[in-house]
Design a protein around this motif. Structure first.
Motif, PDB file in Angstrom:
ATOM      1  N   SER A   1       0.754  -1.083  -0.035  1.00 16.83           N
ATOM      2  CA  SER A   1      -0.003   0.114   0.007  1.00 16.83           C
ATOM      3  C   SER A   1       0.808   1.175   0.108  1.00 16.83           C
ATOM      4  N   ALA A   2       0.711   2.011  -1.070  1.00 20.96           N
ATOM      5  CA  ALA A   2       1.299   3.556  -1.028  1.00 20.96           C
ATOM      6  C   ALA A   2       0.547   4.090  -0.198  1.00 20.96           C
ATOM      7  N   CYS A   3       1.118   4.410   1.142  1.00 22.56           N
ATOM      8  CA  CYS A   3       0.293   4.897   2.471  1.00 22.56           C
ATOM      9  C   CYS A   3      -0.373   6.230   2.134  1.00 22.56           C
ATOM     10  N   PRO A   4      -1.523   6.386   2.475  1.00 19.33           N
ATOM     11  CA  PRO A   4      -2.420   7.613   2.197  1.00 19.33           C
ATOM     12  C   PRO A   4      -2.213   8.692   3.321  1.00 19.33           C
ATOM     13  N   GLN A   5      -1.247   8.366   4.390  1.00 18.69           N
ATOM     14  CA  GLN A   5      -1.064   9.476   5.216  1.00 18.69           C
ATOM     15  C   GLN A   5      -0.458  10.762   4.852  1.00 18.69           C
ATOM     16  N   ASP A   6      -1.580  11.979   5.089  1.00 19.00           N
ATOM     17  CA  ASP A   6      -1.193  13.134   4.339  1.00 19.00           C
ATOM     18  C   ASP A   6      -1.716  14.195   5.574  1.00 19.00           C
ATOM     19  N   ILE A   7      -1.579  13.659   6.865  1.00 19.10           N
ATOM     20  CA  ILE A   7      -1.578  14.585   8.073  1.00 19.10           C
ATOM     21  C   ILE A   7      -0.314  14.763   8.716  1.00 19.10           C
ATOM     22  N   LEU A   8       0.193  13.560   9.063  1.00 17.92           N
ATOM     23  CA  LEU A   8       1.650  13.629   9.549  1.00 17.92           C
ATOM     24  C   LEU A   8       2.487  13.422   8.427  1.00 17.92           C
ATOM     25  N   PRO A   9       3.820  13.790   8.807  1.00 20.69           N
ATOM     26  CA  PRO A   9       4.953  13.968   7.801  1.00 20.69           C
ATOM     27  C   PRO A   9       5.699  12.499   7.597  1.00 20.69           C
ATOM     28  N   ILE A  10       5.144  11.414   7.705  1.00 22.66           N
ATOM     29  CA  ILE A  10       5.728  10.140   7.383  1.00 22.66           C
ATOM     30  C   ILE A  10       6.152  10.046   5.959  1.00 22.66           C
ATOM     31  N   ASN A  11       5.185  10.671   4.919  1.00 24.69           N
ATOM     32  CA  ASN A  11       5.479  10.507   3.591  1.00 24.69           C
ATOM     33  C   ASN A  11       6.224  11.951   3.065  1.00 24.69           C
ATOM     34  N   GLY A  12       7.164  12.693   3.869  1.00 25.28           N
ATOM     35  CA  GLY A  12       7.888  13.686   3.599  1.00 25.28           C
ATOM     36  C   GLY A  12       7.163  14.955   4.243  1.00 25.28           C
ATOM     37  N   ALA A  13       7.832  16.179   4.357  1.00 22.68           N
ATOM     38  CA  ALA A  13       7.433  17.393   4.785  1.00 22.68           C
ATOM     39  C   ALA A  13       5.982  17.913   4.159  1.00 22.68           C
ATOM     40  N   ALA A  14       6.089  17.462   3.066  1.00 24.78           N
ATOM     41  CA  ALA A  14       4.959  18.192   2.088  1.00 24.78           C
ATOM     42  C   ALA A  14       3.569  17.453   2.453  1.00 24.78           C
ATOM     43  N   CYS A  15       3.831  16.125   3.294  1.00 27.09           N
ATOM     44  CA  CYS A  15       2.431  15.495   3.404  1.00 27.09           C
ATOM     45  C   CYS A  15       1.715  15.124   2.090  1.00 27.09           C
ATOM     46  N   GLN A  16       2.320  14.656   1.190  1.00 27.00           N
ATOM     47  CA  GLN A  16       1.753  14.335  -0.152  1.00 27.00           C
ATOM     48  C   GLN A  16       1.958  12.930  -0.606  1.00 27.00           C
ATOM     49  N   PRO A  17       1.359  12.058  -0.414  1.00 28.87           N
ATOM     50  CA  PRO A  17       1.589  10.568  -0.790  1.00 28.87           C
ATOM     51  C   PRO A  17       1.699  10.694  -2.492  1.00 28.87           C
ATOM     52  N   THR A  18       2.583   9.657  -2.660  1.00 28.93           N
ATOM     53  CA  THR A  18       3.037   9.783  -4.417  1.00 28.93           C
ATOM     54  C   THR A  18       2.828   8.136  -4.702  1.00 28.93           C
ATOM     55  N   GLU A  19       3.066   7.999  -6.036  1.00 27.04           N
ATOM     56  CA  GLU A  19       2.865   6.628  -6.290  1.00 27.04           C
ATOM     57  C   GLU A  19       4.320   6.021  -6.176  1.00 27.04           C
ATOM     58  N   ALA A  20       4.517   4.633  -6.019  1.00 31.08           N
ATOM     59  CA  ALA A  20       5.802   3.829  -6.033  1.00 31.08           C
ATOM     60  C   ALA A  20       5.591   2.817  -7.236  1.00 31.08           C
ATOM     61  N   HIS A  21       6.897   2.178  -7.465  1.00 30.16           N
ATOM     62  CA  HIS A  21       6.473   1.226  -8.673  1.00 30.16           C
ATOM     63  C   HIS A  21       7.367  -0.181  -7.921  1.00 30.16           C
ATOM     64  N   TYR A  22       7.060  -1.145  -8.791  1.00 33.91           N
ATOM     65  CA  TYR A  22       7.553  -2.695  -8.546  1.00 33.91           C
ATOM     66  C   TYR A  22       7.664  -3.301  -9.880  1.00 33.91           C
ATOM     67  N   ARG A  23       8.932  -4.460  -9.666  1.00 32.46           N
ATOM     68  CA  ARG A  23       9.252  -5.251 -10.747  1.00 32.46           C
ATOM     69  C   ARG A  23       9.126  -6.632 -10.287  1.00 32.46           C
ATOM     70  N   LEU A  24       8.831  -7.663 -10.872  1.00 31.70           N
ATOM     71  CA  LEU A  24       8.875  -8.847 -10.523  1.00 31.70           C
ATOM     72  C   LEU A  24      10.068  -9.603 -11.069  1.00 31.70           C
ATOM     73  N   LEU A  25      11.149 -10.194 -10.393  1.00 29.82           N
ATOM     74  CA  LEU A  25      12.297 -10.644 -10.861  1.00 29.82           C
ATOM     75  C   LEU A  25      12.178 -12.152 -10.919  1.00 29.82           C
ATOM     76  N   ASP A  26      12.999 -12.669 -12.036  1.00 28.25           N
ATOM     77  CA  ASP A  26      12.918 -14.216 -11.996  1.00 28.25           C
ATOM     78  C   ASP A  26      14.013 -14.752 -10.861  1.00 28.25           C
ATOM     79  N   ARG A  27      13.949 -16.192 -10.870  1.00 33.83           N
ATOM     80  CA  ARG A  27      14.792 -16.880 -10.004  1.00 33.83           C
ATOM     81  C   ARG A  27      16.112 -16.450 -10.380  1.00 33.83           C
ATOM     82  N   GLN A  28      16.979 -16.720  -9.161  1.00 36.50           N
ATOM     83  CA  GLN A  28      18.487 -16.348  -9.455  1.00 36.50           C
ATOM     84  C   GLN A  28      19.015 -17.586 -10.107  1.00 36.50           C
ATOM     85  N   ALA A  29      19.827 -17.231 -11.080  1.00 36.23           N
ATOM     86  CA  ALA A  29      20.400 -18.351 -11.833  1.00 36.23           C
ATOM     87  C   ALA A  29      21.379 -19.278 -11.337  1.00 36.23           C
TER      88      ALA A  29
END
Length: 205
Positions: free
Chosen positions: A177-205
């Protein structure tokens, strides 16, 4: 010939879940550097077994995992390994996922997006129902703790593009979950939630 893994978006204020087979990995990227990502991991074969902070802390002997550490379930088994962490390594295992009750205590009178509902929505998107909302591993959440046990709400120490790689030690479901907290500064001083990204990686060789 190898190809770059596809990049998926974890939308601001929302959740996503993916299934990993043993040996596969997920790279979670703090795209803008200030976004906390609440992260849960469930045993794909039995959702009542899941990453448990209260079991992980005594196993590791510290408050949060770092590079090379196992993430431990409520049955005291490794479910993932934190294989890489390019951030300063400050994460949180103390704070429960936010919920609508929490935002009520913070003064909200209307419904507020929250990580608890995001978990359940993310699991439903892949046809599953989480049996409960365990305490998440809060990636990049900075909760300073003083010597006498006092906690405070810090801003993330991470920078844009920092990532972690978590490798599955059993077939599992990773929910984020991209945390929606916009009251306390846990997502930065601007209190502005943003998107994040992810990638799925194969098994190690």
């Amino acid at each position: 010939m190898s190809t770059e893994p596809e990049t998926f978006t974890l939308p601001a204020r929302r959740g996503r879940a993916v299934r990993l087979s043993k040996g596969e990995a997920i790279q979670i990227v703090n795209t803008h550097g200030t976004q906390v990502v609440d992260t849960w991991v469930f045993n794909a074969e039995d959702l009542t077994e899941f990453l448990s902070n209260e079991h992980m802390r005594p196993t590791l002997g510290k408050l949060w995992p770092g590079e090379g550490d196992a993430l431990i379930t409520n049955r005291r088994r490794p479910i993932m390994i934190m294989e890489e962490d390019t951030s300063p390594g400050r994460h949180d295992t103390l704070i429960a996922a936010c919920d609508d009750y929490r935002y009520g205590l913070l003064g909200c009178t209307d419904y507020h997006d929250n990580c608890t509902d995001n978990l359940h929505a993310a699991m439903r998107r892949i046809g599953l129902e989480a049996p409960e909302c365990p305490s998440p591993l809060n990636l990049w959440m900075n909760i300073p703790v003083t010597a006498d046990g006092v906690t405070s709400w810090g801003e993330p120490l991470s920078k844009a593009g920092d990532h972690v790689v978590l490798r599955a030690q059993m077939d599992c479901i990773v929910a984020m979950s991209a945390c929606p907290q916009d009251i306390l500064p846990i997502n930065g001083a601007a209190c502005q939630p943003t998107e994040a990204h992810y990638r799925l990686l194969d098994r190690q060789a």
